[in-house]
Design an enzyme around this catalytic site. Structure first.
Site, PDB file in Angstrom:
ATOM      1  N   HIS A 149      34.522   1.212  21.425  1.00 29.98           N
ATOM      2  CA  HIS A 149      35.316   0.550  22.415  1.00 29.98           C
ATOM      3  C   HIS A 149      36.350   1.236  23.007  1.00 29.98           C
ATOM      4  O   HIS A 149      37.199   0.993  23.923  1.00 29.98           O
ATOM      5  CB  HIS A 149      36.040  -0.794  21.818  1.00 29.98           C
ATOM      6  CG  HIS A 149      35.051  -1.891  21.492  1.00 29.98           C
ATOM      7  ND1 HIS A 149      34.296  -2.325  22.258  1.00 29.98           N
ATOM      8  CD2 HIS A 149      35.010  -2.386  20.328  1.00 29.98           C
ATOM      9  CE1 HIS A 149      33.510  -3.160  21.699  1.00 29.98           C
ATOM     10  NE2 HIS A 149      33.835  -3.635  20.426  1.00 29.98           N
ATOM     11  N   ASP A 151      25.675  -2.146  17.819  1.00 31.97           N
ATOM     12  CA  ASP A 151      26.627  -2.845  17.451  1.00 31.97           C
ATOM     13  C   ASP A 151      26.533  -4.124  18.217  1.00 31.97           C
ATOM     14  O   ASP A 151      25.924  -4.441  19.242  1.00 31.97           O
ATOM     15  CB  ASP A 151      28.026  -2.487  17.796  1.00 31.97           C
ATOM     16  CG  ASP A 151      29.171  -3.333  17.307  1.00 31.97           C
ATOM     17  OD1 ASP A 151      29.774  -3.003  16.350  1.00 31.97           O
ATOM     18  OD2 ASP A 151      29.734  -4.306  17.969  1.00 31.97           O
TER      19      ASP A 151
HETATM   20  C1  SP5 Z   1      34.156  -2.206  16.822  1.00 34.30           C
HETATM   21  C2  SP5 Z   1      33.997  -3.929  16.930  1.00 34.30           C
HETATM   22  O1  SP5 Z   1      32.980  -4.419  16.406  1.00 34.30           O
HETATM   23  N1  SP5 Z   1      34.974  -4.318  17.492  1.00 34.30           N
HETATM   24  C3  SP5 Z   1      35.183  -5.797  17.571  1.00 34.30           C
HETATM   25  C4  SP5 Z   1      36.268  -6.108  18.214  1.00 34.30           C
HETATM   26  C5  SP5 Z   1      36.526  -7.610  18.504  1.00 34.30           C
HETATM   27  N2  SP5 Z   1      37.637  -7.985  18.962  1.00 34.30           N
HETATM   28  C6  SP5 Z   1      37.588  -9.383  19.356  1.00 34.30           C
HETATM   29  C7  SP5 Z   1      37.560 -10.392  18.098  1.00 34.30           C
HETATM   30  C8  SP5 Z   1      37.667 -11.676  18.547  1.00 34.30           C
HETATM   31  C9  SP5 Z   1      37.459 -12.309  17.225  1.00 34.30           C
HETATM   32  N3  SP5 Z   1      37.387 -13.991  17.497  1.00 34.30           N
HETATM   33  C10 SP5 Z   1      37.104 -14.498  16.202  1.00 34.30           C
HETATM   34  C11 SP5 Z   1      36.549 -15.905  16.352  1.00 34.30           C
HETATM   35  C12 SP5 Z   1      36.169 -16.281  14.969  1.00 34.30           C
HETATM   36  N4  SP5 Z   1      35.727 -17.563  15.376  1.00 34.30           N
HETATM   37 ZN    ZN Z   2      31.205  -5.051  17.185  1.00 36.29          ZN
END
Ligand code: SP5
Ligand code: ZN
Length: 341
Positions: free
Chosen positions: A159, A195
Site C-alpha cells: 500500500h 493479497d
Molecule cells: C497489507 C494489508 O493487507 N493491509 C490492509 C489494510 C486494511 N486497512 C483497512 C482495514 C479496515 C478494516 N475494517 C474491518 C472491519 C471488520 N469487520
Molecule cells: Zn491485504
C-alpha cells in the site's frame, strides 16, 4: 527455498488501530511474522537467513528523500509536541484545498498518508527499514541464481506509494526489490499481487512505466480498502499504458472463481516475458480472515504455489497481509511448498 527474516520486525508494535470508531489492537501484529517463521521451520522449508544491510540508496530509488526523512523523525516530532498517544493522521487535503507540505506534525502526517488505521510509534522506522533489507537480501538470492526466495517482510509494503504510508505499510518492499532487479541489469520485472487488497502503492509507483508490469487480484474497491484505486479500467498511462492489470471480485469469491483471474494474470506475465517475478504474497484471501471477504481454503494455497511455479521464472515472494494468525503460517507455507512441488 530460503527465507529471509529479521527479529527487528518486533520494533513495530503499535497498540492502536482506528477501526469502527474505536482503537483496537492492530490486526498487523508481531505474532503474524512469528507464526509464519515457526511454520517455515516446522515444515523445513529451507534455511532461514538474517538480512544484510543495504542502506537507504535502494529505498531512495522508489521513495522521496523528504518522505524517508519524515518517517525517520515522525515519532520524535510527535513526542516533542507532548501528544499523549500514537501518531495517527486525522486531517487530509480535501478537494479544493492545496497539496502543500505543512510544517506542523499533524499536517505532515496527513500529507504523507492516505488512511488513519496505521499509527506511527517508537520503532516503526527501524522495523520498516529492516523489512526492506529483508526484501533486498532475498532479492539478491534470486538475482544470484536461486530459483526462488521468501522475504518474510513485516511491516508489509504494497500500500505504500512514493510519498504515502497507510494500510499498515511504510516502504514498498516489493517495489524496491523490483527496482533492484532492474538496477542490476534486468530488463523487465513483473509484480503479481495476490493479497486481498489492491496494491495501490505498487500500482502508483510504476503506473507510467513499462519496465515493471503490475498485476493485482483483489476485493472490489467499490466495497473495500483502499477504496480510491484498484478498478479494472486502470491500465497504466504514458509509457505504462497496458502495463497495469487489475482484477476485482465481489464478496464470497471462492477459489474456483479467483483462479480464473489468476489464469488471466499468468497469461499476461507469460506474454510480458519478465526476467524476474515478484509475488506480493498476502493470505488475507483466506475464508476466515477477519477483515476480508474471499473464501479461499488452506489447501487452495498449495494450488496457487503450483501455478506460480509453472511460470518457470526466478521468483521472489514478499510477505504482505493476512490477519487470521491461527492459519497464516499454514497458508503462507502452503504457497511456498506448492511452488517447490
Ligand atoms: C497489507 C494489508 O493487507 N493491509 C490492509 C489494510 C486494511 N486497512 C483497512 C482495514 C479496515 C478494516 N475494517 C474491518 C472491519 C471488520 N469487520
Ligand atoms: Zn491485504
Amino acid at each position: 527455498m530460503k527465507t529471509v527474516y529479521s527479529p527487528l520486525h518486533h520494533r513495530r508494535t503499535a497498540v492502536s488501530e482506528l477501526d469502527g470508531g474505536v482503537l483496537i489492537p492492530p490486526h498487523e501484529n508481531p505474532n503474524r511474522a512469528e507464526t509464519i517463521l515457526a511454520r517455515v521451520k516446522d515444515q523445513q522449508l529451507g534455511e532461514v537467513l538474517p538480512p544484510e544491510s543495504h542502506g537507504l540508496a535502494p529505498i531512495r530509488r522508489i521513495h522521496s528523500d523528504r518522505y524517508i526523512e519524515f518517517l525517520e523523525h515522525c515519532w520524535r516530532d510527535w513526542q516533542a509536541e507532548g501528544k499523549p498517544g500514537e501518531a495517527i493522521p486525522a486531517v487530509w487535503s480535501g478537494r479544493g484545498m492545496r497539496e502543500r507540505l505543512p510544517k506542523d506534525i499533524d499536517g505532515r502526517l496527513g500529507f504523507y498518508s492516505f488512511a488513519a488505521e496505521t499509527s506511527i510509534t517508537d520503532g516503526t522506522w527501524e522495523a520498516a527499514r529492516a523489512a526492506v533489507d529483508v526484501a533486498l537480501t532475498a532479492q539478491a538470492l534470486v538475482a544470484g541464481g536461486e530459483r526462488a526466495a521468501f522475504a518474510l517482510c513485516r511491516p508489509p509494503g504494497h500500500h505504500a506509494a512514493e510519498e504515502l504510508f497507510g494500510g499498515y505499510c511504510f516502504f514498498n518492499n516489493a517495489g524496491i526489490a523490483a527496482q533492484a532487479f532492474l538496477d542490476q541489469g534486468a530488463k523487465r520485472v513483473a509484480i503479481l499481487d495476490v493479497d486481498f487488497h489492491h496494491g495501490n502503492g505498487t500500482q502508483s509507483i510504476f503506473y507510467q512505466r513499462s519496465d515493471v508490469l503490475t498485476l493485482s487480484l483483489h476485493g472490489d474497491p467499490d466495497l473495500v480498502f483502499p477504496h480510491f484505486l484498484g478498478f479494472e479500467d486502470e491500465t497504466g498511462e504514458g509509457d505504462g499504458e497496458g502495463y497495469n492489470l487489475n482484477i476485482t471480485y465481489p464478496p464470497n469469491t471462492p477459489f474456483e472463481v479467483w483462479r480464473e483471474g489468476l489464469e488471466t494474470a499468468c497469461q499476461r506475465i507469460v506474454d510480458y516475458a519478465p526476467d524476474a517475478l515478484i509475488i506480493a504474497l498476502g493470505v488475507d484471501t483466506f475464508e476466515e480472515d477477519p477483515i476480508s471477504f474471499f473464501k479461499l481454503k488452506s489447501s487452495d494455497y498449495l494450488t496457487l504455489g503450483q501455478r506460480l511455479a509453472e511460470l518457470g521464472l526466478p521468483t521472489l515472494f514478499t510477505m504482505e497481509g493476512g490477519y487470521d494468525v491461527d492459519a497464516i503460517g499454514v497458508n503462507v507455507v502452503n504457497v511456498l511448498k506448492g511452488f517447490e512441488g
